[in-house]
Design an enzyme around this catalytic site. Structure first.
Site, mmCIF file in Angstrom:
data_model
loop_
_atom_site.group_PDB
_atom_site.id
_atom_site.type_symbol
_atom_site.label_atom_id
_atom_site.label_comp_id
_atom_site.label_asym_id
_atom_site.label_seq_id
_atom_site.Cartn_x
_atom_site.Cartn_y
_atom_site.Cartn_z
ATOM 1 N N CYS A 103 30.233 76.331 100.099
ATOM 2 C CA CYS A 103 29.022 75.908 100.795
ATOM 3 C C CYS A 103 27.738 76.524 99.949
ATOM 4 O O CYS A 103 27.672 77.838 99.874
ATOM 5 C CB CYS A 103 28.857 76.529 102.111
ATOM 6 S SG CYS A 103 27.145 76.255 102.837
ATOM 7 N N CYS A 152 25.012 78.212 101.598
ATOM 8 C CA CYS A 152 25.042 79.648 102.209
ATOM 9 C C CYS A 152 25.376 80.601 101.086
ATOM 10 O O CYS A 152 24.497 81.682 101.300
ATOM 11 C CB CYS A 152 26.619 79.429 102.821
ATOM 12 S SG CYS A 152 27.068 78.077 103.986
ATOM 13 N N ASP A 153 25.877 80.172 100.161
ATOM 14 C CA ASP A 153 26.183 81.452 99.058
ATOM 15 C C ASP A 153 25.346 81.584 97.696
ATOM 16 O O ASP A 153 25.649 82.315 96.711
ATOM 17 C CB ASP A 153 27.679 81.304 98.881
ATOM 18 C CG ASP A 153 28.533 81.612 99.899
ATOM 19 O OD1 ASP A 153 27.923 82.242 100.797
ATOM 20 O OD2 ASP A 153 29.592 80.819 100.289
#
Ligand code: NDP
Length: 312
Positions: A135, A138-139
């Protein structure tokens, strides 16, 4: 003693919450167990521009919070917990949460969605959270001003590569064929981005790293067998999704990809009183709005089924 529930909803993406809104407004007193990723896949998305009703767009987590608030407003009991086992052979149906809490539900609405697929490389496990991710949204933040790679050639991979190009110095896109599956507009976007380097006909042989995490990858050209090492710190896998149906195996009908099969034009599974909505039964559209629409169908089908069986 098992808790008795009229309408149990498993999963908390757009499908689950829409089912909850309709079920609670119909007086079914639904109880929702949110699953391992409360809010579902959209909580890992930044901007959602294609959900009707948000003319300026909305970020995924906010949209999911809005849906949760709307479901709670009509009395849905939203709980943390993962359904780990089901027994649909009896009426009421039995469902276990986190391997311990036993529930008995007259009707069950399954909205467990789908999860990211992995390549199956050892390094994906070794370096999970240490450079390997599924993701970018997200990261990606952790890889600002660094070099990263994205594997895949669908819309997700193209979107993630574009997103990462805004943060990182260089993005290597590893594409296994000599063409992409992504929509033309997304393909153009990655091809025209000077920070994105596309490696056609290539597969990842190994994720390289040390105790601190990922240091690079070795890719192989599938036509020439030539290998190349690329120094990088972030490795993002974006190769599609697997429906979350393992606990229903042997009980509910599934297709070859293990998506639940619903009767055409309905949310009905092969077991009366068990309904499915959202990505867990949709390998084609997989959109928040189609998931929400099918969540509505599941709640209406559940209400009708409960009424016709004198359970509501
Ligand atoms: P897709 O199934 O569309 O694409 C998966 C990609 O991963 C393909 O390019 C596939 O390659 C590749 N792949 C699969 N397995 C491997 C492997 N083992 N090694 C290397 N590559 C592999 O998944 P997406 O998640 O991209 O998209 C899912 C759906 O969601 C699609 O319908 C998409 O259009 C939609 N979507 C829409 C967006 C938007 O509109 N903004 C954003 C994101 C997704 P190959 O092509 O060779 O099979």
């Amino acid at each position: 003693m098992a808790e008795k529930i009229k309408c149990l909803i498993i999963g908390s993406g757009p499908a689950g919450y829409t089912a909850a809104i309709y079920a609670s407004r119909a007086g079914l007193q639904p109880i929702m167990y949110q699953g391992g990723q409360p809010g579902g896949q959209l909580t890992t998305t930044t901007e959602v521009d294609n959900f009707p009703g948000y003319p300026k767009g909305v970020d995924g987590p906010t949209m999911m919070q809005d849906l949760e608030n709307q479901a709670k407003r009509f009395g849905t009991d939203v709980r943390f917990g993962l359904a780990t086992k089901v027994d649909f052979t009896s009426q009421p149906k039995k469902v276990w949460i986190d391997d311990q809490t036993e529930l008995e539900a007259d009707a069950v609405i399954i909205a467990t969605g789908a999860s990211a697929k992995w390549l199956g490389l050892e390094g994906e496990t070794t370096f999970n959270g240490l450079g390997v991710s599924a993701c970018a949204v997200c990261d990606g933040f952790f890889y600002r001003n660094q070099v990263v790679a994205v594997v895949g050639a669908g819309d997700t991979a193209a979107e993630e590569a574009s997103y990462l190009a805004n943060l990182c110095t260089e993005v290597h896109m590893i594409v296994r064929r000599n063409e992409m599956r992504a929509s033309l507009i997304m393909q153009e976007r990655v091809k025209n981005n000077p920070k994105i380097h596309i490696h056609w006909n290539s597969e990842t042989e190994e994720i390289l790293g040390d105790a601190n995490g990922v240091t690079g990858i070795r890719i192989k050209n599938r036509e020439t067998n030539a290998t190349e090492e690329i120094a990088l710190t972030g490795f993002f896998v974006a190769i599609g999704h697997q429906p979350n149906t393992s606990i229903f195996k042997g009980q509910l009908d599934m297709d070859a990809q293990e998506y639940l099969i619903t009767e055409k034009g309905s949310a009905r599974t092969n077991i009366p009183g068990v309904f499915a909505c959202g990505d867990v039964q949709d390998s084609i559209y997989r959109q928040a709005v189609t998931a929400a629409g099918s969540g509505c169908m599941a709640a209406l089908d559940a209400e009708r089924w409960l009424a016709s069986n004198h359970l509501h």
